[in-house]
Design a protein around this motif. Sequence first.
Motif, short mmCIF file in Angstrom:
data_model
loop_
_atom_site.label_atom_id
_atom_site.label_comp_id
_atom_site.label_asym_id
_atom_site.label_seq_id
_atom_site.Cartn_x
_atom_site.Cartn_y
_atom_site.Cartn_z
N LEU A 166 0.82 -1.20 0.00
CA LEU A 166 0.00 0.00 0.00
C LEU A 166 0.86 1.26 0.00
O LEU A 166 0.64 2.17 -0.80
CB LEU A 166 -0.93 -0.02 1.22
CG LEU A 166 -1.93 1.13 1.36
CD1 LEU A 166 -3.21 0.62 2.01
CD2 LEU A 166 -1.38 2.28 2.16
N LEU A 167 1.85 1.30 0.89
CA LEU A 167 2.70 2.49 0.98
C LEU A 167 3.47 2.72 -0.31
O LEU A 167 3.54 3.84 -0.82
CB LEU A 167 3.68 2.33 2.15
CG LEU A 167 3.07 2.41 3.55
CD1 LEU A 167 4.11 2.03 4.60
CD2 LEU A 167 2.53 3.80 3.83
N SER A 168 4.05 1.65 -0.83
CA SER A 168 4.85 1.78 -2.06
C SER A 168 4.01 2.25 -3.24
O SER A 168 4.41 3.15 -3.99
CB SER A 168 5.52 0.44 -2.40
OG SER A 168 6.40 0.05 -1.39
N PHE A 169 2.83 1.64 -3.40
CA PHE A 169 2.00 2.00 -4.54
C PHE A 169 1.53 3.44 -4.47
O PHE A 169 1.61 4.18 -5.43
CB PHE A 169 0.80 1.06 -4.67
CG PHE A 169 -0.11 1.46 -5.80
CD1 PHE A 169 0.19 1.08 -7.10
CD2 PHE A 169 -1.22 2.25 -5.58
CE1 PHE A 169 -0.62 1.47 -8.17
CE2 PHE A 169 -2.05 2.65 -6.64
CZ PHE A 169 -1.74 2.26 -7.92
N PHE A 170 1.00 3.83 -3.31
CA PHE A 170 0.43 5.18 -3.22
C PHE A 170 1.50 6.27 -3.20
O PHE A 170 1.27 7.38 -3.66
CB PHE A 170 -0.51 5.27 -2.03
CG PHE A 170 -1.83 4.64 -2.31
CD1 PHE A 170 -2.81 5.33 -3.01
CD2 PHE A 170 -2.11 3.34 -1.93
CE1 PHE A 170 -4.02 4.75 -3.32
CE2 PHE A 170 -3.32 2.74 -2.23
CZ PHE A 170 -4.29 3.45 -2.93
N ILE A 174 1.34 9.12 -6.11
CA ILE A 174 1.44 10.56 -5.86
C ILE A 174 2.62 11.15 -6.63
O ILE A 174 2.52 12.22 -7.24
CB ILE A 174 1.60 10.82 -4.34
CG1 ILE A 174 0.30 10.41 -3.61
CG2 ILE A 174 1.91 12.29 -4.07
CD1 ILE A 174 0.44 10.40 -2.10
N HIS A 175 3.73 10.43 -6.62
CA HIS A 175 4.93 10.91 -7.34
C HIS A 175 4.68 11.01 -8.84
O HIS A 175 5.15 11.96 -9.50
CB HIS A 175 6.09 9.95 -7.07
CG HIS A 175 7.35 10.31 -7.80
ND1 HIS A 175 8.16 11.37 -7.44
CD2 HIS A 175 7.93 9.75 -8.92
CE1 HIS A 175 9.18 11.45 -8.27
NE2 HIS A 175 9.08 10.49 -9.17
N ASN A 176 3.92 10.07 -9.40
CA ASN A 176 3.64 10.05 -10.83
C ASN A 176 2.42 10.89 -11.20
O ASN A 176 1.96 10.85 -12.36
CB ASN A 176 3.45 8.61 -11.32
CG ASN A 176 4.73 7.80 -11.23
OD1 ASN A 176 5.83 8.33 -11.43
ND2 ASN A 176 4.60 6.51 -10.91
N GLU A 177 1.89 11.61 -10.21
CA GLU A 177 0.78 12.54 -10.41
C GLU A 177 -0.48 11.86 -10.92
O GLU A 177 -1.24 12.42 -11.72
CB GLU A 177 1.20 13.68 -11.36
CG GLU A 177 2.36 14.51 -10.80
CD GLU A 177 2.73 15.67 -11.71
OE1 GLU A 177 2.21 15.74 -12.84
OE2 GLU A 177 3.52 16.52 -11.26
N LEU A 178 -0.72 10.63 -10.46
CA LEU A 178 -1.98 9.97 -10.75
C LEU A 178 -3.07 10.60 -9.88
O LEU A 178 -2.79 11.12 -8.80
CB LEU A 178 -1.89 8.47 -10.47
CG LEU A 178 -0.91 7.66 -11.32
CD1 LEU A 178 -0.90 6.21 -10.86
CD2 LEU A 178 -1.26 7.76 -12.79
N THR A 179 -4.29 10.53 -10.32
CA THR A 179 -5.41 11.06 -9.54
C THR A 179 -6.07 9.94 -8.73
O THR A 179 -6.00 8.77 -9.14
CB THR A 179 -6.45 11.71 -10.45
OG1 THR A 179 -6.98 10.72 -11.35
CG2 THR A 179 -5.83 12.85 -11.25
N LYS A 190 -8.79 -1.51 -4.72
CA LYS A 190 -9.78 -2.58 -4.62
C LYS A 190 -9.11 -3.91 -4.34
O LYS A 190 -9.59 -4.70 -3.51
CB LYS A 190 -10.58 -2.66 -5.92
CG LYS A 190 -11.72 -3.67 -5.86
CD LYS A 190 -12.53 -3.67 -7.15
CE LYS A 190 -13.67 -4.68 -7.09
NZ LYS A 190 -14.45 -4.70 -8.34
N GLU A 191 -7.99 -4.17 -5.00
CA GLU A 191 -7.27 -5.43 -4.78
C GLU A 191 -6.76 -5.52 -3.34
O GLU A 191 -6.83 -6.59 -2.71
CB GLU A 191 -6.10 -5.56 -5.76
CG GLU A 191 -6.53 -5.86 -7.18
CD GLU A 191 -5.33 -6.07 -8.11
OE1 GLU A 191 -4.19 -6.11 -7.59
OE2 GLU A 191 -5.53 -6.21 -9.33
N ILE A 192 -6.26 -4.42 -2.81
CA ILE A 192 -5.74 -4.41 -1.44
C ILE A 192 -6.85 -4.67 -0.44
O ILE A 192 -6.71 -5.46 0.49
CB ILE A 192 -5.01 -3.08 -1.14
CG1 ILE A 192 -3.69 -3.01 -1.92
CG2 ILE A 192 -4.75 -2.94 0.36
CD1 ILE A 192 -2.97 -1.69 -1.81
N ILE A 193 -7.99 -3.99 -0.61
CA ILE A 193 -9.12 -4.18 0.29
C ILE A 193 -9.62 -5.62 0.23
O ILE A 193 -9.96 -6.23 1.24
CB ILE A 193 -10.25 -3.18 -0.04
CG1 ILE A 193 -9.82 -1.77 0.37
CG2 ILE A 193 -11.54 -3.56 0.67
CD1 ILE A 193 -10.83 -0.70 0.04
#
Length: 246
Positions: A166-170, A174-179, A190-193
């Motif tokens: 979770l930490l790595s992905f988010f 944020i770094h790649n400016e995804l929304t 969804k996969e993590i939940i």
Amino acid sequence: MELTIGKFAKAVNTTIRTLRHYEKIGLLVPSKRNELNQKIYTGDELKKFYNIQLLKSLNLPLYEIKQRLEDPEYSFKEMLEIQEALLLDKRDKINMSLGMMTRIKALLNETGDLTNEDLMLLMNSIRLEEDQRKILNRYFSIDTIDAIIPKSKSQQIALDRLNMRLLSFFQAAIHNELTPESHEVQRELKEIIEMLPVPLEEFYNSNNNLEKQLGIIKAILPVNMTEFLGEAIRVLFNSHHEGKGE
């Protein structure tokens, strides 16, 4: 027994410097002198020295040891009970720290390396687990909480892997400016939940207050991620409820 400071230090396996410090602060002062006017340690000082060492082993500072040895009315039974409680608390904290280090080292062995920031985030997450349990206790059942923040080592390892993912992905998102509403973010969330060992409806249940649930997430995660992840969860929840026609 009458010994000079050097011989006494050797006899009790300490240093002359330590004995002189004890004398300076009035903790252990030789009461006699020999014919050469040298200070002499007798059986009384020997007994007092071992009493000092005993109290030191109970984690008492020297100034407090001095006060207690000089006070004939002091209750050593009460002191033992107080010190036992303090030492047990310290033991619990040490065991918690050692457990945290073991879990982090297991992750390091799997991933090869983690940045200092990732290490700090994960260590804080582990350190605050008991606080997290108290927060979650307001909204979820004990069984659900035990599944989210498990006690067993094998389950803790799975939780740590999930936290790392979770930490790595988010952080990357944020770094790649995804929304928060982007397909990549929504799919990963969804996969993590779905990987959590609890009924999904406990997270999607419309009878629970969504803001409260987001508040729990914000209390657990690093500050720089809470707003982004909070919005991503809001989008996911809304999409889930719309899909069910709620």
